[in-house]
Design a protein around this motif. Structure first.
Motif, PDB file in Angstrom:
ATOM      1  N   VAL A 193      25.254  55.453 106.804  1.00  0.00           N
ATOM      2  CA  VAL A 193      25.882  54.338 106.085  1.00  0.00           C
ATOM      3  C   VAL A 193      25.729  53.038 106.874  1.00  0.00           C
ATOM      4  CG1 VAL A 193      27.925  53.567 104.851  1.00  0.00           C
ATOM      5  CG2 VAL A 193      27.586  56.013 105.233  1.00  0.00           C
ATOM      6  N   LEU A 194      25.993  53.109 108.170  1.00  0.00           N
ATOM      7  CA  LEU A 194      25.835  51.919 109.010  1.00  0.00           C
ATOM      8  C   LEU A 194      24.403  51.407 108.971  1.00  0.00           C
ATOM      9  CD1 LEU A 194      27.962  53.046 112.090  1.00  0.00           C
ATOM     10  CD2 LEU A 194      28.604  51.333 110.372  1.00  0.00           C
ATOM     11  N   PHE A 195      23.453  52.317 108.935  1.00  0.00           N
ATOM     12  CA  PHE A 195      22.040  51.947 108.836  1.00  0.00           C
ATOM     13  C   PHE A 195      21.785  51.155 107.556  1.00  0.00           C
ATOM     14  CE2 PHE A 195      17.581  53.900 107.977  1.00  0.00           C
ATOM     15  CZ  PHE A 195      16.953  52.724 108.352  1.00  0.00           C
ATOM     16  N   ALA A 196      22.335  51.604 106.443  1.00  0.00           N
ATOM     17  CA  ALA A 196      22.148  50.891 105.173  1.00  0.00           C
ATOM     18  C   ALA A 196      22.748  49.493 105.239  1.00  0.00           C
ATOM     19  CB  ALA A 196      22.768  51.690 104.027  1.00  0.00           C
ATOM     20  N   VAL A 197      23.907  49.362 105.864  1.00  0.00           N
ATOM     21  CA  VAL A 197      24.563  48.055 105.987  1.00  0.00           C
ATOM     22  C   VAL A 197      23.687  47.093 106.784  1.00  0.00           C
ATOM     23  CG1 VAL A 197      26.554  46.834 106.965  1.00  0.00           C
ATOM     24  CG2 VAL A 197      26.890  49.007 105.756  1.00  0.00           C
ATOM     25  N   ALA A 198      23.190  47.551 107.942  1.00  0.00           N
ATOM     26  CA  ALA A 198      22.384  46.679 108.790  1.00  0.00           C
ATOM     27  C   ALA A 198      21.005  46.405 108.195  1.00  0.00           C
ATOM     28  CB  ALA A 198      22.241  47.312 110.181  1.00  0.00           C
ATOM     29  N   LEU A 199      20.405  47.418 107.565  1.00  0.00           N
ATOM     30  CA  LEU A 199      19.095  47.237 106.952  1.00  0.00           C
ATOM     31  C   LEU A 199      19.159  46.232 105.810  1.00  0.00           C
ATOM     32  CD1 LEU A 199      16.109  48.134 106.746  1.00  0.00           C
ATOM     33  CD2 LEU A 199      16.867  49.907 105.151  1.00  0.00           C
ATOM     34  N   ASP A 200      20.183  46.331 104.999  1.00  0.00           N
ATOM     35  CA  ASP A 200      20.316  45.416 103.866  1.00  0.00           C
ATOM     36  C   ASP A 200      20.463  43.978 104.347  1.00  0.00           C
ATOM     37  OD1 ASP A 200      20.772  45.358 100.805  1.00  0.00           O
ATOM     38  OD2 ASP A 200      22.388  44.105 101.606  1.00  0.00           O
ATOM     39  N   PRO A 299      36.497  52.990 106.805  1.00  0.00           N
ATOM     40  CA  PRO A 299      36.131  51.695 107.407  1.00  0.00           C
ATOM     41  C   PRO A 299      35.092  51.766 108.508  1.00  0.00           C
ATOM     42  CG  PRO A 299      38.407  52.316 107.962  1.00  0.00           C
ATOM     43  CD  PRO A 299      37.952  53.233 106.875  1.00  0.00           C
ATOM     44  N   TRP A 300      35.084  52.847 109.314  1.00  0.00           N
ATOM     45  CA  TRP A 300      34.121  52.892 110.412  1.00  0.00           C
ATOM     46  C   TRP A 300      32.675  53.031 109.941  1.00  0.00           C
ATOM     47  CZ3 TRP A 300      38.050  56.926 110.789  1.00  0.00           C
ATOM     48  CH2 TRP A 300      37.683  58.136 110.180  1.00  0.00           C
ATOM     49  N   ALA A 301      32.475  53.417 108.680  1.00  0.00           N
ATOM     50  CA  ALA A 301      31.110  53.588 108.172  1.00  0.00           C
ATOM     51  C   ALA A 301      30.518  52.303 107.603  1.00  0.00           C
ATOM     52  CB  ALA A 301      31.076  54.680 107.107  1.00  0.00           C
ATOM     53  N   ILE A 302      31.361  51.319 107.293  1.00  0.00           N
ATOM     54  CA  ILE A 302      30.856  50.066 106.722  1.00  0.00           C
ATOM     55  C   ILE A 302      31.219  48.863 107.584  1.00  0.00           C
ATOM     56  CG2 ILE A 302      30.704  50.854 104.327  1.00  0.00           C
ATOM     57  CD1 ILE A 302      33.471  49.630 103.834  1.00  0.00           C
ATOM     58  N   ASP A 303      31.618  49.116 108.811  1.00  0.00           N
ATOM     59  CA  ASP A 303      31.964  48.052 109.755  1.00  0.00           C
ATOM     60  C   ASP A 303      30.687  47.295 110.140  1.00  0.00           C
ATOM     61  OD1 ASP A 303      32.488  46.525 112.030  1.00  0.00           O
ATOM     62  OD2 ASP A 303      33.882  47.987 112.872  1.00  0.00           O
ATOM     63  N   PRO A 304      30.579  46.011 109.807  1.00  0.00           N
ATOM     64  CA  PRO A 304      29.339  45.276 110.082  1.00  0.00           C
ATOM     65  C   PRO A 304      29.021  45.161 111.572  1.00  0.00           C
ATOM     66  CG  PRO A 304      31.059  43.791 109.309  1.00  0.00           C
ATOM     67  CD  PRO A 304      31.569  45.176 109.093  1.00  0.00           C
ATOM     68  N   ASP A 305      30.048  45.081 112.407  1.00  0.00           N
ATOM     69  CA  ASP A 305      29.809  45.005 113.850  1.00  0.00           C
ATOM     70  C   ASP A 305      29.245  46.323 114.376  1.00  0.00           C
ATOM     71  OD1 ASP A 305      30.743  42.380 113.949  1.00  0.00           O
ATOM     72  OD2 ASP A 305      32.808  43.001 114.339  1.00  0.00           O
ATOM     73  N   ALA A 306      29.809  47.437 113.916  1.00  0.00           N
ATOM     74  CA  ALA A 306      29.287  48.745 114.314  1.00  0.00           C
ATOM     75  C   ALA A 306      27.871  48.937 113.793  1.00  0.00           C
ATOM     76  CB  ALA A 306      30.201  49.858 113.792  1.00  0.00           C
ATOM     77  N   ALA A 307      27.594  48.415 112.587  1.00  0.00           N
ATOM     78  CA  ALA A 307      26.253  48.531 112.016  1.00  0.00           C
ATOM     79  C   ALA A 307      25.227  47.797 112.877  1.00  0.00           C
ATOM     80  CB  ALA A 307      26.244  47.974 110.594  1.00  0.00           C
ATOM     81  N   GLU A 308      25.591  46.591 113.340  1.00  0.00           N
ATOM     82  CA  GLU A 308      24.674  45.835 114.198  1.00  0.00           C
ATOM     83  C   GLU A 308      24.494  46.519 115.545  1.00  0.00           C
ATOM     84  OE1 GLU A 308      22.757  43.174 113.379  1.00  0.00           O
ATOM     85  OE2 GLU A 308      23.475  43.805 111.415  1.00  0.00           O
ATOM     86  N   ARG A 309      25.589  47.071 116.076  1.00  0.00           N
ATOM     87  CA  ARG A 309      25.495  47.778 117.355  1.00  0.00           C
ATOM     88  C   ARG A 309      24.593  49.009 117.225  1.00  0.00           C
ATOM     89  NH1 ARG A 309      30.592  50.349 120.815  1.00  0.00           N
ATOM     90  NH2 ARG A 309      29.369  50.864 122.690  1.00  0.00           N
ATOM     91  N   LEU A 310      24.735  49.725 116.117  1.00  0.00           N
ATOM     92  CA  LEU A 310      23.897  50.909 115.905  1.00  0.00           C
ATOM     93  C   LEU A 310      22.435  50.512 115.728  1.00  0.00           C
ATOM     94  CD1 LEU A 310      23.681  53.972 115.517  1.00  0.00           C
ATOM     95  CD2 LEU A 310      24.016  53.599 113.062  1.00  0.00           C
ATOM     96  N   TRP A 311      22.171  49.403 115.062  1.00  0.00           N
ATOM     97  CA  TRP A 311      20.789  48.971 114.874  1.00  0.00           C
ATOM     98  C   TRP A 311      20.118  48.727 116.230  1.00  0.00           C
ATOM     99  CZ3 TRP A 311      17.928  48.401 110.375  1.00  0.00           C
ATOM    100  CH2 TRP A 311      16.653  47.841 110.556  1.00  0.00           C
ATOM    101  N   THR A 312      20.808  47.977 117.085  1.00  0.00           N
ATOM    102  CA  THR A 312      20.266  47.697 118.414  1.00  0.00           C
ATOM    103  C   THR A 312      20.094  48.981 119.216  1.00  0.00           C
ATOM    104  OG1 THR A 312      21.329  45.519 118.412  1.00  0.00           O
ATOM    105  CG2 THR A 312      20.659  46.408 120.549  1.00  0.00           C
ATOM    106  N   PHE A 313      21.071  49.870 119.112  1.00  0.00           N
ATOM    107  CA  PHE A 313      21.032  51.155 119.793  1.00  0.00           C
ATOM    108  C   PHE A 313      19.851  51.995 119.304  1.00  0.00           C
ATOM    109  CE2 PHE A 313      22.797  55.510 120.467  1.00  0.00           C
ATOM    110  CZ  PHE A 313      23.005  55.426 121.837  1.00  0.00           C
TER     111      PHE A 313
END
Length: 324
Positions: A193-200, A299-313
């Motif tokens: 889910v976080l991947f989809a948020v950051a990719l979009d 909330p932890w699956a659509i958190d934009p900050d966590a999404a960006e952190r996961l993208w970089t990770f």
């Protein structure tokens, strides 16, 4: 940009099928890639996209098995791909990009579920490698083809299991904490889910939109690693190995399970939207962490900050980055 994580007045619902969702949609001239598109809901997704006129490329770990399963479906091509093997991802994407064709639909459908502790060639825990890092690398490497499409959609299969675990950035590979196959699976689906948020966020200015999907509870080969005894202990099977009568209403058919994927990939109802988690052929409601019912996205699956952190990770773990 404000979140669009709010249900629509969708024309469909929980019992809608992939065939119903795609009825009237013309995909002539479109190219789709569906990982794992030769079994379970992946097969039904391939069938629906082909019926609408798309050419569907199905990457598979076992191309011979895939060709047998897909023999009766038109406009399908099979290629070899192991999402837990970076060199395999590189070979597939290099071959696909060499064609010079656009990629209109990318469905990251393949996954593994509740398997004993195993690691890929780079040492990453297998759920993380197969369910997130593999799809991440595949998508990033296919970015030039998605850009070429002008308008494209990426659908990432997640699960309601995301509610069981947020992403553990401190120990994602279970190197220090005790391994739990269900937490490992849940963490990987939160990552989806976080991947989809950051990719979009990265794709929307290029016409590339991303969606995460919970297909529902469906009986497929994904559960093959779970022993019958464990299924009984979890209350998912009765003494005869059947789904208990009290649970049957929770399950969908394979055709119903593929509906949300197909809707996210093709529906005009989602034009101009993305970065959301969908279920039951609609955008799911955002719910608090204390939410007990089995619907919605936590909330932890659509958190934009966590999404960006996961993208970089994920860039760091895979060594790939988006091309301009």
């Amino acid at each position: 940009m404000p979140s669009q994580q709010s249900p629509l007045r969708s024309s469909f619902g929980r019992t809608s099928t992939a065939s119903e969702v795609i009825d009237g949609i013309d995909l002539q001239g479109r190219v789709a890639v569906v990982t794992g598109g030769y079994s379970g809901i992946g097969l039904e997704t391939t069938r629906a996209l082909s019926r609408a006129g798309a050419t569907v490329v199905v990457p598979a770990r076992d191309p011979t098995k895939a060709r047998e399963a897909l023999a009766a479906i038109d406009r399908v091509e099979v290629a070899e791909l192991d999402l837990a093997n970076p060199s395999s991802i590189g070979s597939f994407t290099t071959s696909f990009l060499s064609r010079g064709c656009p990629l209109h639909l990318l469905v990251n459908n393949a996954a593994t579920m509740a398997v004993p502790l195993e690691r890929d060639r780079r040492g990453h825990e297998l759920h993380l490698a197969t369910n997130h890092l593999g799809p991440f690398e595949l998508t990033v490497r296919l970015w030039p083809a998605l850009l070429r499409a002008g308008e494209a959609r990426v659908v990432i299969l997640s699960s309601g299991a995301h509610r069981r675990a947020s992403f553990d950035f401190d120990d994602p590979n279970f190197e220090r904490r005790e391994y739990d196959k269900w937490i490992a699976y849940a963490q990987s689906k939160t990552a989806s889910v976080l991947f989809a948020v950051a990719l979009d966020r990265r794709g929307q200015t290029h016409g590339i939109r991303a969606f995460a999907v919970h297909p529902g509870r469906i009986e497929t080969g994904l559960q093959r690693a779970i022993p019958m005894e464990e299924l009984r202990e979890l209350g998912l099977r009765d003494a005869e190995g059947r789904i208990p009568e009290s649970h049957r209403s929770l399950y969908k058919t394979v055709e119903q399970g593929a509906a949300t994927t197909v809707w996210c990939a093709t529906s005009y109802e989602l034009d101009g939207m993305g970065g959301v988690y969908c279920e039951d052929v609609n955008i799911a409601v955002a719910v608090p962490a204390t939410h007990e019912p089995l619907n919605g996205v936590l909330p932890w699956a659509i958190d934009p900050d966590a999404a960006e952190r996961l993208w970089t990770f994920s860039e760091k773990l895979t060594g790939v980055k988006l091309s301009s």
